[in-house]
Design a protein around this motif. Structure first.
Motif, PDB file in Angstrom:
ATOM      1  N   LEU A 111       0.787  -1.229   0.000  1.00  0.00           N
ATOM      2  CA  LEU A 111       0.000   0.000   0.000  1.00  0.00           C
ATOM      3  C   LEU A 111       0.818   1.277   0.000  1.00  0.00           C
ATOM      4  O   LEU A 111       0.363   2.302  -0.495  1.00  0.00           O
ATOM      5  CB  LEU A 111      -0.913   0.034   1.232  1.00  0.00           C
ATOM      6  CG  LEU A 111      -1.923  -1.084   1.356  1.00  0.00           C
ATOM      7  CD1 LEU A 111      -2.658  -0.967   2.679  1.00  0.00           C
ATOM      8  CD2 LEU A 111      -2.876  -1.053   0.190  1.00  0.00           C
ATOM      9  N   MET A 112       2.016   1.238   0.574  1.00  0.00           N
ATOM     10  CA  MET A 112       2.751   2.487   0.747  1.00  0.00           C
ATOM     11  C   MET A 112       4.253   2.212   0.802  1.00  0.00           C
ATOM     12  O   MET A 112       4.689   1.176   1.284  1.00  0.00           O
ATOM     13  CB  MET A 112       2.307   3.162   2.048  1.00  0.00           C
ATOM     14  CG  MET A 112       2.826   4.549   2.238  1.00  0.00           C
ATOM     15  SD  MET A 112       2.236   5.291   3.793  1.00  0.00           S
ATOM     16  CE  MET A 112       0.473   5.249   3.557  1.00  0.00           C
ATOM     17  N   LEU A 113       5.009   3.162   0.287  1.00  0.00           N
ATOM     18  CA  LEU A 113       6.465   3.122   0.355  1.00  0.00           C
ATOM     19  C   LEU A 113       6.929   4.483   0.850  1.00  0.00           C
ATOM     20  O   LEU A 113       6.630   5.507   0.240  1.00  0.00           O
ATOM     21  CB  LEU A 113       7.050   2.848  -1.036  1.00  0.00           C
ATOM     22  CG  LEU A 113       8.558   2.906  -1.163  1.00  0.00           C
ATOM     23  CD1 LEU A 113       9.220   1.808  -0.345  1.00  0.00           C
ATOM     24  CD2 LEU A 113       8.972   2.791  -2.613  1.00  0.00           C
ATOM     25  N   ARG A 116       3.474   2.045  -7.698  1.00  0.00           N
ATOM     26  CA  ARG A 116       3.745   0.611  -7.617  1.00  0.00           C
ATOM     27  C   ARG A 116       4.991   0.204  -8.388  1.00  0.00           C
ATOM     28  O   ARG A 116       5.728  -0.675  -7.969  1.00  0.00           O
ATOM     29  CB  ARG A 116       2.541  -0.176  -8.111  1.00  0.00           C
ATOM     30  CG  ARG A 116       1.353  -0.072  -7.205  1.00  0.00           C
ATOM     31  CD  ARG A 116       0.246  -1.031  -7.613  1.00  0.00           C
ATOM     32  NE  ARG A 116      -0.936  -0.790  -6.814  1.00  0.00           N
ATOM     33  CZ  ARG A 116      -1.093  -1.180  -5.559  1.00  0.00           C
ATOM     34  NH1 ARG A 116      -0.117  -1.822  -4.962  1.00  0.00           N
ATOM     35  NH2 ARG A 116      -2.190  -0.914  -4.901  1.00  0.00           N
ATOM     36  N   VAL A 117       5.250   0.855  -9.507  1.00  0.00           N
ATOM     37  CA  VAL A 117       6.430   0.541 -10.317  1.00  0.00           C
ATOM     38  C   VAL A 117       7.696   0.848  -9.523  1.00  0.00           C
ATOM     39  O   VAL A 117       8.607   0.026  -9.447  1.00  0.00           O
ATOM     40  CB  VAL A 117       6.401   1.303 -11.664  1.00  0.00           C
ATOM     41  CG1 VAL A 117       7.679   1.067 -12.432  1.00  0.00           C
ATOM     42  CG2 VAL A 117       5.199   0.890 -12.486  1.00  0.00           C
ATOM     43  N   LEU A 118       7.757   2.019  -8.908  1.00  0.00           N
ATOM     44  CA  LEU A 118       8.900   2.382  -8.088  1.00  0.00           C
ATOM     45  C   LEU A 118       9.050   1.436  -6.904  1.00  0.00           C
ATOM     46  O   LEU A 118      10.164   1.005  -6.579  1.00  0.00           O
ATOM     47  CB  LEU A 118       8.765   3.821  -7.589  1.00  0.00           C
ATOM     48  CG  LEU A 118       9.871   4.311  -6.645  1.00  0.00           C
ATOM     49  CD1 LEU A 118      11.230   4.273  -7.334  1.00  0.00           C
ATOM     50  CD2 LEU A 118       9.554   5.699  -6.130  1.00  0.00           C
TER      51      LEU A 118
END
Length: 66
Positions: free
Chosen positions: A20-22, A60-62
């Motif tokens: 969900l989160m970075l 999401r890609v990162l």
């Protein structure tokens, strides 16, 4: 939540395991991560996050690259 060797914090949904989160937490390894029930402190180096954006911008890609 999970820390990483790359200095990021990863957050997943505990029911679906969806990423969900970075968050970029530090320039060093994030060994341990534990939310405090009422006092947002992390060890001796305090990191406080606040939702500033109007909409979510999870890349999401990162996240997959990291």
């Amino acid at each position: 939540m999970s820390g990483s060797d790359c200095g990021h914090i990863f957050v997943w949904d505990r029911h679906t395991a969806e990423h969900l989160m970075l968050l970029e937490a530090d320039n060093h390894v994030v060994n341990c991560l534990q939310p405090h029930p009422y006092d947002p402190r992390i060890d001796y180096d305090i990191k406080i996050w606040s939702p500033l954006e109007q909409s979510t911008s999870f890349n999401r890609v990162l996240a997959e690259e990291v």
